[in-house]
Write a protein that holds these residues in place. Structure first.
Motif, PDB file in Angstrom:
ATOM      1  N   UNK A 100       2.572  17.951 -15.598  1.00 54.71           N
ATOM      2  CA  UNK A 100       2.145  18.038 -17.156  1.00 54.71           C
ATOM      3  C   UNK A 100       1.125  19.028 -17.235  1.00 54.71           C
ATOM      4  N   UNK A 101       0.172  19.132 -16.261  1.00 55.83           N
ATOM      5  CA  UNK A 101      -1.040  19.885 -16.540  1.00 55.83           C
ATOM      6  C   UNK A 101      -0.249  21.537 -16.443  1.00 55.83           C
ATOM      7  N   UNK A 102       0.517  21.831 -15.478  1.00 53.17           N
ATOM      8  CA  UNK A 102       1.198  23.001 -15.440  1.00 53.17           C
ATOM      9  C   UNK A 102       1.989  23.471 -16.883  1.00 53.17           C
ATOM     10  N   UNK A 103       2.644  22.376 -17.381  1.00 52.17           N
ATOM     11  CA  UNK A 103       3.331  22.418 -18.647  1.00 52.17           C
ATOM     12  C   UNK A 103       2.239  22.914 -19.530  1.00 52.17           C
ATOM     13  N   UNK A 104       1.220  22.101 -19.550  1.00 47.37           N
ATOM     14  CA  UNK A 104       0.180  22.174 -20.809  1.00 47.37           C
ATOM     15  C   UNK A 104      -0.362  23.800 -20.537  1.00 47.37           C
ATOM     16  N   UNK A 105      -0.690  24.043 -19.202  1.00 50.84           N
ATOM     17  CA  UNK A 105      -1.288  25.557 -19.222  1.00 50.84           C
ATOM     18  C   UNK A 105      -0.354  26.458 -19.709  1.00 50.84           C
ATOM     19  N   UNK A 106       0.915  26.296 -19.158  1.00 53.46           N
ATOM     20  CA  UNK A 106       2.076  27.325 -19.832  1.00 53.46           C
ATOM     21  C   UNK A 106       2.106  27.343 -21.367  1.00 53.46           C
ATOM     22  N   UNK A 107       2.008  25.935 -21.911  1.00 58.08           N
ATOM     23  CA  UNK A 107       1.954  25.961 -23.214  1.00 58.08           C
ATOM     24  C   UNK A 107       0.772  26.622 -23.899  1.00 58.08           C
ATOM     25  N   UNK A 155       1.131  -1.274   0.006  1.00 58.33           N
ATOM     26  CA  UNK A 155       0.101   0.047   0.121  1.00 58.33           C
ATOM     27  C   UNK A 155       0.753   1.132  -0.002  1.00 58.33           C
ATOM     28  N   UNK A 156       1.966   1.201   0.722  1.00 59.12           N
ATOM     29  CA  UNK A 156       3.000   2.605   0.722  1.00 59.12           C
ATOM     30  C   UNK A 156       3.545   2.585  -0.465  1.00 59.12           C
ATOM     31  N   UNK A 157       3.883   1.482  -1.209  1.00 56.78           N
ATOM     32  CA  UNK A 157       4.416   1.628  -2.568  1.00 56.78           C
ATOM     33  C   UNK A 157       3.456   2.167  -3.599  1.00 56.78           C
ATOM     34  N   UNK A 158       2.291   1.508  -3.417  1.00 56.60           N
ATOM     35  CA  UNK A 158       1.337   2.248  -4.372  1.00 56.60           C
ATOM     36  C   UNK A 158       0.787   3.640  -4.151  1.00 56.60           C
ATOM     37  N   UNK A 159       0.799   4.006  -2.977  1.00 53.99           N
ATOM     38  CA  UNK A 159       0.532   5.360  -2.455  1.00 53.99           C
ATOM     39  C   UNK A 159       1.770   6.176  -2.919  1.00 53.99           C
ATOM     40  N   UNK A 160       2.976   5.803  -2.870  1.00 53.29           N
ATOM     41  CA  UNK A 160       4.260   6.321  -3.401  1.00 53.29           C
ATOM     42  C   UNK A 160       4.154   6.625  -5.056  1.00 53.29           C
ATOM     43  N   UNK A 161       3.588   5.519  -5.497  1.00 59.75           N
ATOM     44  CA  UNK A 161       3.733   5.641  -6.971  1.00 59.75           C
ATOM     45  C   UNK A 161       2.760   6.631  -7.396  1.00 59.75           C
ATOM     46  N   UNK A 162       1.478   6.519  -6.600  1.00 59.22           N
ATOM     47  CA  UNK A 162       0.358   7.426  -6.903  1.00 59.22           C
ATOM     48  C   UNK A 162       0.807   8.842  -6.814  1.00 59.22           C
ATOM     49  N   UNK A 163       1.552   9.293  -5.704  1.00 57.39           N
ATOM     50  CA  UNK A 163       1.929  10.589  -5.636  1.00 57.39           C
ATOM     51  C   UNK A 163       2.814  10.952  -6.469  1.00 57.39           C
ATOM     52  N   UNK A 164       3.684  10.252  -6.880  1.00 59.10           N
ATOM     53  CA  UNK A 164       4.657  10.356  -7.987  1.00 59.10           C
ATOM     54  C   UNK A 164       4.003  10.760  -9.448  1.00 59.10           C
ATOM     55  N   UNK A 165       2.722   9.695  -9.935  1.00 61.88           N
ATOM     56  CA  UNK A 165       1.963   9.969 -10.890  1.00 61.88           C
ATOM     57  C   UNK A 165       1.222  11.333 -10.923  1.00 61.88           C
ATOM     58  N   UNK A 166       0.695  11.690  -9.485  1.00 62.57           N
ATOM     59  CA  UNK A 166       0.025  12.879  -9.340  1.00 62.57           C
ATOM     60  C   UNK A 166       1.089  13.834  -9.548  1.00 62.57           C
ATOM     61  N   UNK A 167       1.849  13.960  -9.202  1.00 60.48           N
ATOM     62  CA  UNK A 167       3.150  15.062  -9.247  1.00 60.48           C
ATOM     63  C   UNK A 167       3.344  14.954 -10.829  1.00 60.48           C
ATOM     64  N   UNK A 168       3.509  14.274 -11.536  1.00 58.96           N
ATOM     65  CA  UNK A 168       3.870  13.859 -12.847  1.00 58.96           C
ATOM     66  C   UNK A 168       2.717  14.680 -13.546  1.00 58.96           C
ATOM     67  N   UNK A 169       1.533  14.321 -13.235  1.00 62.11           N
ATOM     68  CA  UNK A 169       0.255  14.472 -13.689  1.00 62.11           C
ATOM     69  C   UNK A 169       0.205  16.292 -13.549  1.00 62.11           C
ATOM     70  N   UNK A 170       0.379  16.701 -12.400  1.00 60.70           N
ATOM     71  CA  UNK A 170       0.339  18.112 -12.233  1.00 60.70           C
ATOM     72  C   UNK A 170       1.252  18.921 -13.018  1.00 60.70           C
TER      73      UNK A 170
END
Length: 605
Positions: A224-231, A207-222
């Protein structure tokens, strides 16, 4: 039939370090309750054997147990302080707890050996139940450590088995056999608890590993969203800048073309000028549509409702489109201008502008009607035309991007202008205001677009309205117009065009030049008062056309009419125009629209 894999096979085995960390948390979490149980067992055994066991033996065992209990209680308090201070060494604290557990099991083993031979059946039963209860109670938090578990179980059971077998009573051998069975059951239970504990640790780590991966994916998504908004912002800013730079030469082209027509009597030249102006107008429409759809998609349009008069909106629409309707021989009519609405006036005006532009484009005979009627607490705003109409099968797609209506008859070239974004922009703007938008149409008869907006009240300050009808052929003889424009080609084009219409022109490329001219005008009293000022928005030295208007009005009076002709579309000029009382035209401006605006402004005087 294949069986689903068990939980054990789907999760990675936990590491020794993970088990150790979880074991420390588990054992110290249970230590408080365990100490209470041991204290009660200590008191009960002491009371039961007080009369039977020699006091030196009983006191020795009691004092040893009391010292151990006190040490373990102090260790619990020290562990809790270490947790609060964040300096827990799992291996050290686990060793200390294990030592206390082994010594405690040894003391109970000694009690079994020393006390079993004293007293009767009642005392032995109490002793056996006490020792067994501590043995079975230790299973959940000792089972994760195999060596500790086997050591403590051996201390709890083996002395009692041997002591019972050697007691010599009639049923002591059978009782020793029962102790053996209880020992085996306890060991099996400990193994089951160990497996369960391992799965629990694996689940927690997973569960901790999944949570860590989820946090990483959420950070990557955020990210990417910031990059898209900037673009998106960069795209919008780039397109606006490119649009501004492209509008300037297009605007100059239209001005020079119109000046050429005024100087040439050749019908061929006039036809070429008309084609040039038509192309310039089409490019202006493309720029506006692309920039509008980009602004909406990137969230650049904020809805700010306010009370406004439909009369003002109709006046601006009439002023903008009357020259175009006049050229096509169409009647442009407005009804219901006495009403007031509560909505974003800029967005409503943009919607009506697009609908009217579309109606004029697809109407060859008849006219266009813009009407406003009250329906309860709503206003029904409609744009009617007598154009080519929209087939039923196309009405569901008419608001899609890049879609243009088809017709049974070939479309004229001006019908095919644009990217098919006008109605898509209208629909999106209406959705932003939560204003229902519908259409009804019959092929060959015309179309009506309807939108409902809330009824408003009359603003406290009503602007003075003037008739928007002005003769397009009004002469500019003896009219003095000040032009402030930093683009040399545009400035020269305006001078040639305005002088061709009979006006006197004073042209400047900066606010400083305007200020110097106005000061000289004031000092020597030479020249006439300007009749009109035409300015660009962006001027050198981080100044704007508003600064130029302010300078001239300080010298010639606050009622000096002003027009801003600009290629800048990123700034909300409408609000500035209301505040400083000037009108805005976006480059490139078709000369007929420019002359209609000039006639309108001069008619205010």
């Amino acid at each position: 039939m294949a069986l689903a894999p068990s939980l054990d096979s789907t999760l990675p085995p936990p590491s020794d370090n993970a088990i150790q960390q979880d074991s420390v948390r588990l054992v110290y979490r249970q230590t408080g309750a365990g100490l209470i149980g041991h204290f009660l067992g200590w008191v009960v055994c002491t009371m039961v054997y007080w009369e039977d066991v020699p006091h030196p033996v009983l006191w020795g065992w009691t004092i040893a147990f009391g010292l151990l209990w006190t040490a373990r209680f102090a260790g619990l308090l020290s562990y809790e302080r270490a947790v609060l201070q964040g300096r827990v060494d799992p291996a050290r604290w686990l060793r200390l707890w294990n030592l206390g557990a082994v010594v405690g099991a040894a003391l109970w083993s000694v009690a079994g050996i020393l006390f079993y031979g004293h007293g009767g059946a009642f005392e032995r039963t109490v002793l056996m139940l006490t020792i067994y209860s501590f043995a079975i109670g230790a299973v959940p938090y000792m089972a994760s450590q195999t060596r500790l578990f086997l050591t403590c179980m051996g201390l709890y059971f083996i002395p009692m088995i041997v002591r019972t077998a050697l007691h010599g009573g009639p049923h002591d051998l059978q009782l020793a056999g029962v102790w053996c069975l209880m020992c085996l059951c306890t060991l099996a239970l400990g193994r089951a608890f160990r497996n369960m504990f391992g799965e629990m640790v694996s689940l927690r780590l997973h569960a901790q590993d999944l949570a860590q991966k989820l946090r990483g994916e959420m950070q990557a998504a955020e990210a990417a969203q910031r990059e898209a908004e900037t673009a998106n912002r960069a795209k919008t800013q780039f397109f606006a800048a490119a649009s501004h730079d492209l509008r300037q030469p297009l605007h100059a082209l239209g001005l020079f073309a119109e000046a050429l027509r005024t100087r040439s009597k050749d019908d061929g030249v006039a036809q070429l000028v008309n084609s040039i102006n038509s192309s310039v107008d089409a490019l202006e429409g493309l720029f506006s549509e692309l920039l509008d759809i980009t602004k909406i998609d990137t969230g650049g349009v904020d809805i700010e409702p306010e009370h406004f008069a439909m009369r003002d909106l109709f006046t601006r629409i009439r002023l903008h489109f009357e020259p175009t309707a006049f050229e096509k021989g169409l009647m442009l009519s407005f009804h219901g201008e006495q009403h007031h609405a509560y909505a974003d006036p800029l967005v409503v005006e943009r919607i009506v502008r697009n609908l009217v532009s579309n109606a004029i484009r697809y109407t060859e005979d008849g006219g266009v009607l813009v009407s406003c009627r009250k329906r309860g607490d709503q206003l029904l705003l409609q744009v009617w035309d007598t154009g080519i109409g929209i087939a039923d099968k196309e009405q569901g797609r008419i608001f899609d991007e890049f879609y243009q209506t088809q017709s049974n008859r070939p479309l004229e070239p001006h019908h095919r202008k644009g990217l098919g974004l006008g109605l898509a922009i209208v629909k999106r703007l209406a959705d932003l205001m939560s204003a229902p938008l519908t259409l009804r149409s019959r092929v060959g008869r015309g179309t009506v677009f309807s939108m409902t907006i809330p009824v408003g009240r009359a603003p406290r300050m009503q602007p003075i309205s003037a008739s928007s009808r002005s003769a397009l052929g009004v002469t500019l003889d003896r009219r003095h117009i000040v032009v402030v424009e930093d683009e040399i080609a545009v400035m020269e084009g305006l001078q040639v065009l305005l002088k061709g219409w009979g006006a006197t022109v004073s042209a400047f490329d900066s606010v400083a030049a305007v200020k110097a001219w106005a000061q000289q005008h004031a000092d020597d009293g030479s020249g006439s008062r300007p009749d009109l000022v035409m300015v660009d928005y962006r001027l050198p030295e981080q100044q704007t056309g508003i600064d130029a208007i302010r300078v001239l009005r300080e010298r010639f009076g606050p009622d000096l009419p002003a027009i801003m002709v600009t290629g800048s579309t990123m700034t909300q000029h409408e609000e500035e125009a209301r505040q400083h009382q000037f009108h805005v035209l976006l480059k490139p401006v078709v000369p007929t629209k420019l002359r209609a605006m000039i006639a309108f402004k001069l008619g205010l005087r």
